[in-house]
Scaffold this motif. Sequence first.
Motif, PDB file in Angstrom:
ATOM      1  N   VAL A 122       0.805  -1.232   0.000  1.00 57.00           N
ATOM      2  CA  VAL A 122       0.000   0.000   0.000  1.00 57.00           C
ATOM      3  C   VAL A 122       0.837   1.280   0.000  1.00 57.00           C
ATOM      4  O   VAL A 122       0.270   2.365   0.020  1.00 57.00           O
ATOM      5  CB  VAL A 122      -1.008   0.022   1.172  1.00 57.00           C
ATOM      6  CG1 VAL A 122      -1.902  -1.194   1.144  1.00 57.00           C
ATOM      7  CG2 VAL A 122      -0.309   0.146   2.510  1.00 57.00           C
ATOM      8  N   THR A 123       2.140   1.168  -0.011  1.00 53.01           N
ATOM      9  CA  THR A 123       2.966   2.386  -0.030  1.00 53.01           C
ATOM     10  C   THR A 123       3.871   2.414  -1.254  1.00 53.01           C
ATOM     11  O   THR A 123       3.746   3.307  -2.088  1.00 53.01           O
ATOM     12  CB  THR A 123       3.834   2.501   1.234  1.00 53.01           C
ATOM     13  OG1 THR A 123       4.692   1.357   1.319  1.00 53.01           O
ATOM     14  CG2 THR A 123       2.998   2.634   2.477  1.00 53.01           C
ATOM     15  N   ALA A 124       4.764   1.465  -1.366  1.00 56.27           N
ATOM     16  CA  ALA A 124       5.737   1.474  -2.450  1.00 56.27           C
ATOM     17  C   ALA A 124       5.058   1.400  -3.820  1.00 56.27           C
ATOM     18  O   ALA A 124       5.505   2.046  -4.766  1.00 56.27           O
ATOM     19  CB  ALA A 124       6.726   0.322  -2.290  1.00 56.27           C
ATOM     20  N   LEU A 125       3.975   0.657  -3.919  1.00 53.42           N
ATOM     21  CA  LEU A 125       3.289   0.524  -5.204  1.00 53.42           C
ATOM     22  C   LEU A 125       2.498   1.763  -5.599  1.00 53.42           C
ATOM     23  O   LEU A 125       2.318   2.022  -6.791  1.00 53.42           O
ATOM     24  CB  LEU A 125       2.342  -0.682  -5.188  1.00 53.42           C
ATOM     25  CG  LEU A 125       2.984  -2.056  -5.285  1.00 53.42           C
ATOM     26  CD1 LEU A 125       1.933  -3.138  -5.184  1.00 53.42           C
ATOM     27  CD2 LEU A 125       3.768  -2.203  -6.586  1.00 53.42           C
ATOM     28  N   ILE A 126       2.013   2.533  -4.611  1.00 51.91           N
ATOM     29  CA  ILE A 126       1.143   3.660  -4.963  1.00 51.91           C
ATOM     30  C   ILE A 126       1.676   5.020  -4.537  1.00 51.91           C
ATOM     31  O   ILE A 126       1.043   6.028  -4.801  1.00 51.91           O
ATOM     32  CB  ILE A 126      -0.284   3.457  -4.405  1.00 51.91           C
ATOM     33  CG1 ILE A 126      -0.284   3.421  -2.885  1.00 51.91           C
ATOM     34  CG2 ILE A 126      -0.917   2.209  -4.982  1.00 51.91           C
ATOM     35  CD1 ILE A 126      -1.680   3.397  -2.294  1.00 51.91           C
TER      36      ILE A 126
END
Length: 181
Positions: A122-126
Amino acid sequence: ADAGLVALGFANSPSAMPAAGGRHAVFGTNPVAAAFPRRRNPNAPVGASDALLIDLSLSEVARGKVMVAAKKGEPIPLGWALDAAGQPTTDAQAALAGSMLPIGAVSSPKGAMLALVVELLVTALIGAQFGFEASSFFVDEGNRPRIGQAFLVIDPAALAGSAHYLDRVERLVAEMLNDEG
């Protein structure tokens, strides 16, 4: 679930838990939620859902329970939290100044590893903030944590087929119900 779709939801939150073997809060309690549709019970009221709904955080216990214990001046069980020095504590006030422990942290790094998976998903991808970069939910001024969320929706009809999916879900629910409680 009411539309016959499986849903998975993930989010991070401001840091509250250490990485496996760590002493300071890096990850949030990183909740995970899921909805699995079931066959509709014809005797259920209109609008009622028999879906399996799962909602949990990856900390051993909700931080709110520690906050309640602190307010009452009561101790918390060992294994719920660390103090600010990274030591296990039963003092709720010390726990609030320290960090929550991930599920199963006393015997295994599995909870912390699940928190890591959710954090990266939920952080690195978005492009959202990591838990340790986010401001607290418990302050009003300047509160813009920019946490991340990810949702995955799956149509069982596109895989095993809706009828097969529902048969398998009901088989599992029946097996679970073989035990009292």
